[in-house]
Enzyme design. Structure first.
Site, short mmCIF file in Angstrom:
data_model
loop_
_atom_site.label_atom_id
_atom_site.label_comp_id
_atom_site.label_asym_id
_atom_site.label_seq_id
_atom_site.Cartn_x
_atom_site.Cartn_y
_atom_site.Cartn_z
N LYS A 151 0.84 -1.35 0.05
CA LYS A 151 -0.08 -0.08 -0.05
C LYS A 151 0.94 1.06 -0.11
O LYS A 151 2.00 1.21 0.78
CB LYS A 151 -0.84 0.11 1.33
CG LYS A 151 -2.09 1.08 1.41
CD LYS A 151 -2.75 0.85 2.54
CE LYS A 151 -3.85 1.91 2.66
NZ LYS A 151 -4.74 1.87 3.95
N SER A 204 -9.64 1.87 2.88
CA SER A 204 -8.72 2.49 2.03
C SER A 204 -7.84 1.83 1.25
O SER A 204 -7.15 2.38 0.50
CB SER A 204 -8.02 3.51 2.94
OG SER A 204 -7.34 2.96 3.93
N SER A 235 -10.14 -0.59 7.11
CA SER A 235 -9.35 -0.45 5.48
C SER A 235 -8.69 -1.75 5.07
O SER A 235 -8.32 -1.63 4.14
CB SER A 235 -8.44 0.82 5.61
OG SER A 235 -9.15 1.90 5.45
#
Ligand code: GLN
Length: 486
Positions: A77, A152, A176
């Protein structure tokens, strides 16, 4: 190469010399390059770095130094700092930021020989539930381009769900990892707060942020997790734990459950669903494995969303004050004064949702409102934590839905932030209590995957990983994949 191969399958293929890490990375890079214009799961594709890491992995294997992850491709990420590779946090504020060091998690996975293919898209500064708050554009759900992948960690989940990588890192502050895992039909683990180092993981809400794995199944998630976890003196809230079961995962996989469990189902979470049939099926499956399911109550869980948005906003407003145009990141053109430099750099650098959080968080911390909002939210957090402590006196593990429904259509909730925040109502209570939880695929609605959440007491990831592994031995939801070619 078999599409949607697990990391364990790739690791076995590498160990048996069926293919080299260099060949493997060629395959994955061409799949990623072909898919990314459509999926937008990646902000940065690091071809040169990936090829160099794959060559190093092949060399390490030749010298007899291979681990279970040596040569296995993965994505990080874009919230994890990577030395020499752009780290944007999906924000215009960090459009030019190249970290001078690696996050501990990145370092640990790299030391294990994993090959990082690039940086996955996300909501800006991890604030969002749909990946629509990225300065680099939205990400398509691998099951339907018209739907969001969740957020997210939307790019990480979409990349794994589409078979573009077998593993990806994510972070979870309020859901997330779990919610995008549910929306993309994969397995995601949010570890206990403090289990995985936050060093080099760009801070959103420091008392909640936790890194974890996204994978096709519980065994792969456990494998990746075992290399991510561990005490780090560079993170002041890192837990100094040495659990034997965790150290055994790379060689022996997830261990057996200690016996039959009592699993609690919070009644209010189920009452909030339009259709509980998939969760009822999970319950029957778990009962079929010998476990006992009982109804429980988590009486203060309804207050979790308001408390979370006060606490997370307050922490974000202080964490994000470092982006002032002075030391790194975006700086406005021709500042006329220091004040002008701050104001324009921040106004230009941050997106709308991030500004909303900074404003509400600053308000909640301001003189006169601090007690009414921030202190009250902290008290609610304690009550929610106590609810879980009481529940775990009666049950070993808790089962809930991960999200209120399957992935929603792109654009459906962007104009209504409060409706967007409600997406996290089943995951946020767990985050406030700092507990470990995972999401595993448990069915489909309208052709889109659904997730079930398993929650354990602090540092008992072993229980939910083993339960998910046993569930996945009985079911095939986790082996169903979208029609997109990898
Ligand atoms: N969707 C939640 C939020 O916007 C949670 C985000 C997260 O876990 N990083 O804050």
């Amino acid at each position: 190469m078999q599409p949607y191969a697990t990391a364990r399958r790739l690791s076995a293929g590498l160990a048996a010399n069926e293919f080299s890490a260099a060949e493997l990375i060629d395959h994955y890079l061409s799949a990623i390059n072909a898919a990314n214009p459509r999926s937008n799961a990646f902000i940065t594709i690091n071809e040169a770095g990936a090829r160099a890491a794959a060559a190093a992995a092949d060399e390490a294997r030749r010298q007899g130094h291979a681990t279970a992850l040596t040569g296995v491709p993965m994505a990080h990420k874009d919230i994890f700092c990577t030395q020499g590779v752009l780290t944007t946090c999906a924000s215009h504020m960090l459009h030019n930021f190249v970290a001078p060091y690696d996050a501990t998690v990145v370092q640990q996975l790299q030391n294990a020989g994993a090959v990082c293919v690039g940086k996955a898209n996300m909501d800006e500064f991890a604030m969002g539930s749909s990946n629509e708050n990225s300065a680099y554009g939205a990400v398509a759900n691998p099951w339907s381009a018209a739907h969001v992948p969740g957020g997210s960690s939307g790019g990480s989940a979409a990349a794994v769900g589409a078979g573009l990588v077998p593993l990806a890192t994510g972070t979870d502050t309020g859901g997330s990892i779990r919610q995008p895992a549910a929306f993309c039909g994969i397995t995601g683990l949010k570890p206990t707060y403090g289990r995985v180092s936050r060093y080099g993981m760009i801070a959103f809400a420091s008392s909640l942020d936790q890194g974890g794995p996204l994978a096709h199944d519980a065994e792969d998630a456990a494998l990746m997790f075992s290399y991510m976890a561990g005490f780090d003196e560079k993170d002041s809230t890192s837990a100094d734990r040495h659990d034997a079961w965790l150290a055994q995962i790379p060689e022996h996989g997830i261990g057996d459950l200690p016996g039959n469990l009592t699993i609690g189902l919070p009644t209010s979470f189920f009452a909030a669903l339009d259709d509980t049939s998939h969760l009822d099926q999970v319950r029957r499956e778990l009962e079929g494995l010998g476990h006992t399911c009982v109804d429980i109550t988590l009486p203060n869980a309804d207050a979790a969303i308001p408390a979370y948005y006060v606490i997370a906003g307050a922490e974000a407003s202080t964490n994000l004050s470092r982006y002032d145009g002075v030391r790194f990141g975006h700086r406005c053109e021709n500042p006329q004064s220091l004040e002008d430099l701050y104001e324009r750099s921040r106004s230009e650098g941050f997106g709308e949702e991030v500004k909303r959080r900074i404003l509400t968080g600053t308000y909640a911390l301001s003189v006169g409102y601090f007690d009414a909002y921030y202190v009250k939210a902290q008290k609610v957090r304690r009550l929610i934590s106590n609810d879980f402590i009481s529940a775990f006196k009666q049950v070993d593990v808790i089962l809930t839905p991960t999200a209120p429904g399957p992935a929603f259509e792109a654009g459906a909730l962007t104009k209504d932030p409060v409706a967007m925040y409600q997406q996290d109502k089943f995951t946020v209570p767990v985050s406030l209590a700092g507990l470990p939880a995972l999401s595993m695929p448990c069915g489909f609605a309208e052709g889109l995957p659904l997730g079930a959440q398993l929650i354990a007491p602090a540092f008992r990831e072993d229980l939910i990983l083993a339960l998910a592994r046993d569930f996945q031995r009985q079911t095939d939801w986790h082996t169903q994949h979208p029609q997109v070619a990898s």
